[in-house]
Scaffold this motif. Structure first.
Motif, PDB file in Angstrom:
ATOM      1  N   LYS A  99      46.493 -52.746  47.379  1.00 30.76           N
ATOM      2  CA  LYS A  99      46.882 -51.354  47.219  1.00 30.76           C
ATOM      3  C   LYS A  99      46.750 -50.928  45.768  1.00 30.76           C
ATOM      4  O   LYS A  99      46.369 -49.798  45.473  1.00 30.76           O
ATOM      5  CB  LYS A  99      48.310 -51.142  47.716  1.00 30.76           C
ATOM      6  CG  LYS A  99      48.456 -51.234  49.200  1.00 30.76           C
ATOM      7  CD  LYS A  99      49.877 -50.965  49.594  1.00 30.76           C
ATOM      8  CE  LYS A  99      50.061 -51.089  51.099  1.00 30.76           C
ATOM      9  NZ  LYS A  99      51.409 -50.795  51.527  1.00 30.76           N
ATOM     10  N   THR A 100      47.033 -51.844  44.861  1.00 31.05           N
ATOM     11  CA  THR A 100      46.942 -51.543  43.439  1.00 31.05           C
ATOM     12  C   THR A 100      45.498 -51.280  43.049  1.00 31.05           C
ATOM     13  O   THR A 100      45.204 -50.346  42.290  1.00 31.05           O
ATOM     14  CB  THR A 100      47.508 -52.714  42.613  1.00 31.05           C
ATOM     15  OG1 THR A 100      48.806 -53.035  43.074  1.00 31.05           O
ATOM     16  CG2 THR A 100      47.550 -52.380  41.147  1.00 31.05           C
ATOM     17  N   ARG A 101      44.623 -52.075  43.604  1.00 29.94           N
ATOM     18  CA  ARG A 101      43.190 -51.917  43.294  1.00 29.94           C
ATOM     19  C   ARG A 101      42.677 -50.565  43.799  1.00 29.94           C
ATOM     20  O   ARG A 101      41.943 -49.870  43.101  1.00 29.94           O
ATOM     21  CB  ARG A 101      42.395 -53.056  43.927  1.00 29.94           C
ATOM     22  CG  ARG A 101      40.943 -53.031  43.534  1.00 29.94           C
ATOM     23  CD  ARG A 101      40.174 -54.162  44.111  1.00 29.94           C
ATOM     24  NE  ARG A 101      40.494 -55.380  43.366  1.00 29.94           N
ATOM     25  CZ  ARG A 101      40.033 -56.577  43.653  1.00 29.94           C
ATOM     26  NH1 ARG A 101      39.270 -56.748  44.703  1.00 29.94           N
ATOM     27  NH2 ARG A 101      40.338 -57.610  42.924  1.00 29.94           N
ATOM     28  N   ILE A 102      43.078 -50.180  44.979  1.00 28.87           N
ATOM     29  CA  ILE A 102      42.657 -48.882  45.537  1.00 28.87           C
ATOM     30  C   ILE A 102      43.238 -47.749  44.714  1.00 28.87           C
ATOM     31  O   ILE A 102      42.572 -46.748  44.442  1.00 28.87           O
ATOM     32  CB  ILE A 102      43.075 -48.783  47.018  1.00 28.87           C
ATOM     33  CG1 ILE A 102      42.283 -49.801  47.837  1.00 28.87           C
ATOM     34  CG2 ILE A 102      42.853 -47.381  47.547  1.00 28.87           C
ATOM     35  CD1 ILE A 102      42.718 -49.902  49.278  1.00 28.87           C
ATOM     36  N   LEU A 103      44.491 -47.876  44.315  1.00 34.73           N
ATOM     37  CA  LEU A 103      45.134 -46.853  43.502  1.00 34.73           C
ATOM     38  C   LEU A 103      44.426 -46.690  42.158  1.00 34.73           C
ATOM     39  O   LEU A 103      44.185 -45.568  41.697  1.00 34.73           O
ATOM     40  CB  LEU A 103      46.620 -47.211  43.297  1.00 34.73           C
ATOM     41  CG  LEU A 103      47.455 -46.203  42.508  1.00 34.73           C
ATOM     42  CD1 LEU A 103      47.479 -44.859  43.223  1.00 34.73           C
ATOM     43  CD2 LEU A 103      48.869 -46.718  42.305  1.00 34.73           C
ATOM     44  N   VAL A 104      44.047 -47.815  41.517  1.00 30.33           N
ATOM     45  CA  VAL A 104      43.346 -47.764  40.229  1.00 30.33           C
ATOM     46  C   VAL A 104      41.983 -47.092  40.401  1.00 30.33           C
ATOM     47  O   VAL A 104      41.566 -46.268  39.577  1.00 30.33           O
ATOM     48  CB  VAL A 104      43.207 -49.188  39.637  1.00 30.33           C
ATOM     49  CG1 VAL A 104      42.262 -49.194  38.450  1.00 30.33           C
ATOM     50  CG2 VAL A 104      44.561 -49.728  39.249  1.00 30.33           C
ATOM     51  N   MET A 105      41.287 -47.407  41.497  1.00 25.64           N
ATOM     52  CA  MET A 105      39.970 -46.784  41.750  1.00 25.64           C
ATOM     53  C   MET A 105      40.112 -45.282  41.983  1.00 25.64           C
ATOM     54  O   MET A 105      39.305 -44.492  41.509  1.00 25.64           O
ATOM     55  CB  MET A 105      39.294 -47.454  42.948  1.00 25.64           C
ATOM     56  CG  MET A 105      38.782 -48.859  42.636  1.00 25.64           C
ATOM     57  SD  MET A 105      38.045 -49.686  44.051  1.00 25.64           S
ATOM     58  CE  MET A 105      36.692 -48.625  44.427  1.00 25.64           C
ATOM     59  N   ALA A 106      41.157 -44.872  42.705  1.00 24.23           N
ATOM     60  CA  ALA A 106      41.371 -43.452  42.983  1.00 24.23           C
ATOM     61  C   ALA A 106      41.671 -42.697  41.698  1.00 24.23           C
ATOM     62  O   ALA A 106      41.174 -41.584  41.474  1.00 24.23           O
ATOM     63  CB  ALA A 106      42.498 -43.276  43.997  1.00 24.23           C
ATOM     64  N   ILE A 107      42.475 -43.274  40.824  1.00 20.41           N
ATOM     65  CA  ILE A 107      42.808 -42.625  39.549  1.00 20.41           C
ATOM     66  C   ILE A 107      41.556 -42.534  38.675  1.00 20.41           C
ATOM     67  O   ILE A 107      41.308 -41.507  38.033  1.00 20.41           O
ATOM     68  CB  ILE A 107      43.948 -43.393  38.835  1.00 20.41           C
ATOM     69  CG1 ILE A 107      45.236 -43.252  39.630  1.00 20.41           C
ATOM     70  CG2 ILE A 107      44.120 -42.909  37.411  1.00 20.41           C
ATOM     71  CD1 ILE A 107      46.375 -44.125  39.136  1.00 20.41           C
TER      72      ILE A 107
END
Length: 140
Positions: free
Chosen positions: A2-10
């Motif tokens: 989830k952290t990786r997806i959040l970083v990519m979205a930001i």
């Protein structure tokens, strides 16, 4: 995960807000110029013709008259580089040819070398065998 997806979205959101700053020198205006006008060829000009028994004679860049050359090609003549002057190099090595200090255009070609195919009738070609000895000499 989830952290990786959040970083990519930001990261994508930050990039989306960036302003495009291309300074492309090519523009549509470059291709929108005045139309080109062509001048018709002079229809009265005729190409030279030869009689039935006359062949075209061409001059090659090495000041030799060559008869029967086709379409501006240089006909390969058998001994334009005076091969008799270089027969003493047969059996010698490429180093011996280089040390001889030849004043004519020449090249030494080993059996694995890639050779350009431009034809120079004044150039002497020295071909070596697998042992590095000159086995063949030709013009071109």
């Amino acid at each position: 995960m989830k952290t990786r997806i959040l970083v990519m979205a930001i990261s994508l959101a930050a990039l989306a807000g960036c302003e495009s700053s291309t300074n492309d020198p090519i523009s549509e205006d470059m291709f929108m110029s005045d139309p080109v006008t062509a001048t018709p060829l002079n229809e009265s000009a005729t190409s030279p013709t030869f009689g039935a028994g006359v062949e075209a004679i061409e001059e090659d860049p090495y000041d030799q008259t060559i008869e029967g050359g086709a379409d501006g090609l240089t006909e390969r003549l058998p001994d334009t580089c005076k091969l008799e002057n270089y027969q003493q190099y047969r059996g010698l090595t490429a180093t011996d040819v280089s040390a001889a200090g030849l004043s004519v255009p020449h090249r030494v070609v080993a059996i694995t070398d890639i050779v350009t195919q431009e034809y120079n009738p004044m150039r002497v070609n020295f071909y070596t065998d697998g042992n590095g000895r000159i086995t063949q000499i030709s013009c071109g």
